[in-house]
Motif scaffolding. Structure first.
Motif, PDB file in Angstrom:
ATOM      1  N   PRO A   1      23.168  27.530  45.720  1.00 25.98           N
ATOM      2  CA  PRO A   1      23.331  27.398  43.689  1.00 25.98           C
ATOM      3  C   PRO A   1      24.686  26.764  43.459  1.00 25.98           C
ATOM      4  CG  PRO A   1      21.319  28.024  43.809  1.00 25.98           C
ATOM      5  CD  PRO A   1      21.932  28.547  45.042  1.00 25.98           C
ATOM      6  N   ASN A   2      25.677  28.189  43.584  1.00 21.25           N
ATOM      7  CA  ASN A   2      26.849  28.455  43.136  1.00 21.25           C
ATOM      8  C   ASN A   2      28.304  26.819  44.270  1.00 21.25           C
ATOM      9  OD1 ASN A   2      29.070  29.668  41.676  1.00 21.25           O
ATOM     10  ND2 ASN A   2      30.024  29.818  44.323  1.00 21.25           N
ATOM     11  N   THR A   3      27.741  27.122  45.064  1.00 17.56           N
ATOM     12  CA  THR A   3      28.109  25.494  46.115  1.00 17.56           C
ATOM     13  C   THR A   3      28.439  24.549  45.720  1.00 17.56           C
ATOM     14  OG1 THR A   3      28.839  27.060  47.870  1.00 17.56           O
ATOM     15  CG2 THR A   3      29.089  24.986  48.290  1.00 17.56           C
ATOM     16  N   VAL A   4      26.115  23.905  45.441  1.00 14.51           N
ATOM     17  CA  VAL A   4      26.560  22.459  45.184  1.00 14.51           C
ATOM     18  C   VAL A   4      27.515  22.558  43.573  1.00 14.51           C
ATOM     19  CG1 VAL A   4      24.463  21.467  44.091  1.00 14.51           C
ATOM     20  CG2 VAL A   4      24.364  22.404  46.492  1.00 14.51           C
ATOM     21  N   ARG A   5      26.916  23.689  42.920  1.00 16.26           N
ATOM     22  CA  ARG A   5      27.686  23.833  41.398  1.00 16.26           C
ATOM     23  C   ARG A   5      29.002  22.567  41.220  1.00 16.26           C
ATOM     24  NH1 ARG A   5      27.610  28.280  37.036  1.00 16.26           N
ATOM     25  NH2 ARG A   5      28.755  27.110  34.905  1.00 16.26           N
ATOM     26  N   GLY A   6      29.684  23.619  42.097  1.00 18.48           N
ATOM     27  CA  GLY A   6      31.564  23.090  42.760  1.00 18.48           C
ATOM     28  C   GLY A   6      30.973  22.081  43.015  1.00 18.48           C
ATOM     29  N   ALA A   7      30.651  21.220  43.949  1.00 22.62           N
ATOM     30  CA  ALA A   7      30.420  20.922  44.729  1.00 22.62           C
ATOM     31  C   ALA A   7      29.942  19.334  43.902  1.00 22.62           C
ATOM     32  CB  ALA A   7      29.989  19.628  46.398  1.00 22.62           C
ATOM     33  N   VAL A   8      29.266  19.350  43.078  1.00 25.02           N
ATOM     34  CA  VAL A   8      29.110  18.498  41.484  1.00 25.02           C
ATOM     35  C   VAL A   8      30.223  18.228  41.030  1.00 25.02           C
ATOM     36  CG1 VAL A   8      27.187  17.087  39.773  1.00 25.02           C
ATOM     37  CG2 VAL A   8      26.635  18.229  42.525  1.00 25.02           C
ATOM     38  N   ARG A   9      30.734  19.579  40.574  1.00 22.06           N
ATOM     39  CA  ARG A   9      31.465  19.429  39.189  1.00 22.06           C
ATOM     40  C   ARG A   9      33.032  18.756  39.659  1.00 22.06           C
ATOM     41  NH1 ARG A   9      31.848  24.726  38.699  1.00 22.06           N
ATOM     42  NH2 ARG A   9      33.752  25.541  39.866  1.00 22.06           N
ATOM     43  N   SER A  10      32.949  18.963  41.068  1.00 19.26           N
ATOM     44  CA  SER A  10      34.149  18.190  41.620  1.00 19.26           C
ATOM     45  C   SER A  10      33.684  16.046  41.316  1.00 19.26           C
ATOM     46  CB  SER A  10      34.761  18.967  43.141  1.00 19.26           C
ATOM     47  OG  SER A  10      35.059  19.703  43.276  1.00 19.26           O
ATOM     48  N   ALA A  11      32.328  15.638  42.510  1.00 20.56           N
ATOM     49  CA  ALA A  11      32.337  14.808  42.254  1.00 20.56           C
ATOM     50  C   ALA A  11      32.698  14.262  40.918  1.00 20.56           C
ATOM     51  CB  ALA A  11      31.561  14.687  42.765  1.00 20.56           C
ATOM     52  N   ALA A  12      32.490  15.120  40.142  1.00 26.04           N
ATOM     53  CA  ALA A  12      31.969  14.599  38.231  1.00 26.04           C
ATOM     54  C   ALA A  12      33.598  14.567  37.509  1.00 26.04           C
ATOM     55  CB  ALA A  12      31.177  15.554  37.605  1.00 26.04           C
ATOM     56  N   ARG A  13      34.418  15.213  38.346  1.00 26.59           N
ATOM     57  CA  ARG A  13      35.911  15.746  37.798  1.00 26.59           C
ATOM     58  C   ARG A  13      36.654  14.075  38.356  1.00 26.59           C
ATOM     59  NH1 ARG A  13      40.024  20.205  38.117  1.00 26.59           N
ATOM     60  NH2 ARG A  13      41.645  19.648  36.315  1.00 26.59           N
ATOM     61  N   LEU A  14      36.222  13.459  39.634  1.00 29.48           N
ATOM     62  CA  LEU A  14      36.524  12.734  40.120  1.00 29.48           C
ATOM     63  C   LEU A  14      36.431  11.292  39.242  1.00 29.48           C
ATOM     64  CD1 LEU A  14      37.844  12.150  42.678  1.00 29.48           C
ATOM     65  CD2 LEU A  14      35.255  11.599  43.698  1.00 29.48           C
ATOM     66  N   GLY A  15      34.684  11.752  38.619  1.00 35.56           N
ATOM     67  CA  GLY A  15      34.821   9.701  37.516  1.00 35.56           C
ATOM     68  C   GLY A  15      33.491   9.478  38.449  1.00 35.56           C
ATOM     69  N   VAL A  16      32.386   9.282  39.347  1.00 37.20           N
ATOM     70  CA  VAL A  16      31.704   9.328  39.976  1.00 37.20           C
ATOM     71  C   VAL A  16      30.046   8.905  39.258  1.00 37.20           C
ATOM     72  CG1 VAL A  16      32.031   9.844  42.240  1.00 37.20           C
ATOM     73  CG2 VAL A  16      30.600  11.067  41.025  1.00 37.20           C
TER      74      VAL A  16
END
Length: 237
Positions: free
Chosen positions: A65-80
């Motif tokens: 969960p923690n890794t996926v949270r960080g990955a999705v956070r990075s994707a969201a920050r990118l603007g996808v």
């Protein structure tokens, strides 16, 4: 109203962005998958957003969960605008992904925005009965439905599924639960390595919200003409 998503399954950003330019004004959505993102990273997403496309980042996150949270956070920050995770990750991973989506959207350099929708992969459309390496596994459409019901219970925005399953999923999970369907092929065209395929018309009639199509468009002599024909078929229903 269903929307077309063009899969940019290219090996580099030059080819991908050139295809996107050809399709401006026809398709609003582009998909960035594993091959292209591994080759080019966030820059290709920035290039597409700079051309005002909506982006489906299809990296199929599946981890703790923690890794996926960080990955999705990075994707969201990118603007996808849409990001995919695996439904098999379970409830804690799904909820972590939703948290990451909200967190990343609040951290964008151009100011906070709407978080991307998080969709769960059910069964890949390249898989058919007998492909699962588990004895006694349910057939793909039933497993897709079971995973979709779980995804809805977890609070996710929708699922990635075949158009063959969209109608049953909508009935079980509600009309606002999104169904994004790969494996879309025009009538009479090659299914390539896909197994559970439908035509654009079938997908729309079954309730799909987003139709993902790659090679039939991107390998065509005139990608724009094919994309326009698909959009017209979708709108005619």
């Amino acid at each position: 109203m269903a929307e077309l998503v063009v899969a940019l399954d290219f090996k580099d950003s030059e080819a991908a962005l050139n295809m996107a330019r050809q399709l401006r004004g026809t398709a609003k959505w582009m998909k960035v998958g594993l091959e292209l993102f591994t080759a080019e990273g966030p820059s290709v997403v920035r290039g597409l957003k700079g051309m005002d496309f909506k982006v489906f980042l299809d990296l199929k996150f599946f981890d703790i969960p923690n890794t996926v949270r960080g990955a999705v956070r990075s994707a969201a920050r990118l603007g996808v605008d849409i990001v995919s995770i695996h439904a098999l990750g379970g409830e804690r991973m799904a909820q972590a992904a939703m948290e990451g989506s909200r967190e990343g959207a609040s951290l964008r350099s151009n100011g906070p925005g709407d978080p991307p929708r998080v969709l769960a992969i059910t069964m890949l459309t390249s898989m058919a009965a007998g492909d699962l390496p588990v004895d006694g596994a349910p057939e793909p459409s039933q497993m897709a439905l079971d995973l979709a019901v779980k995804a809805e219970q977890y609070g996710l925005n929708g699922v990635v599924c075949s158009g063959l399953e969209a109608e049953r999923i909508k009935k079980a999970c509600g009309k606002d639960f999104l169904c994004l369907t790969p494996g879309i092929r025009p009538s009479g065209s090659s299914s390539d390595d896909q197994r559970r395929v439908v035509t654009p018309a079938q997908a729309v009639l079954n309730g799909s919200d987003f139709l993902v199509m790659g090679r039939p468009i991107t390998n065509a002599a005139s990608p724009r003409d094919v994309a326009q024909a698909v959009c017209e078929e979708m709108l005619s229903l």
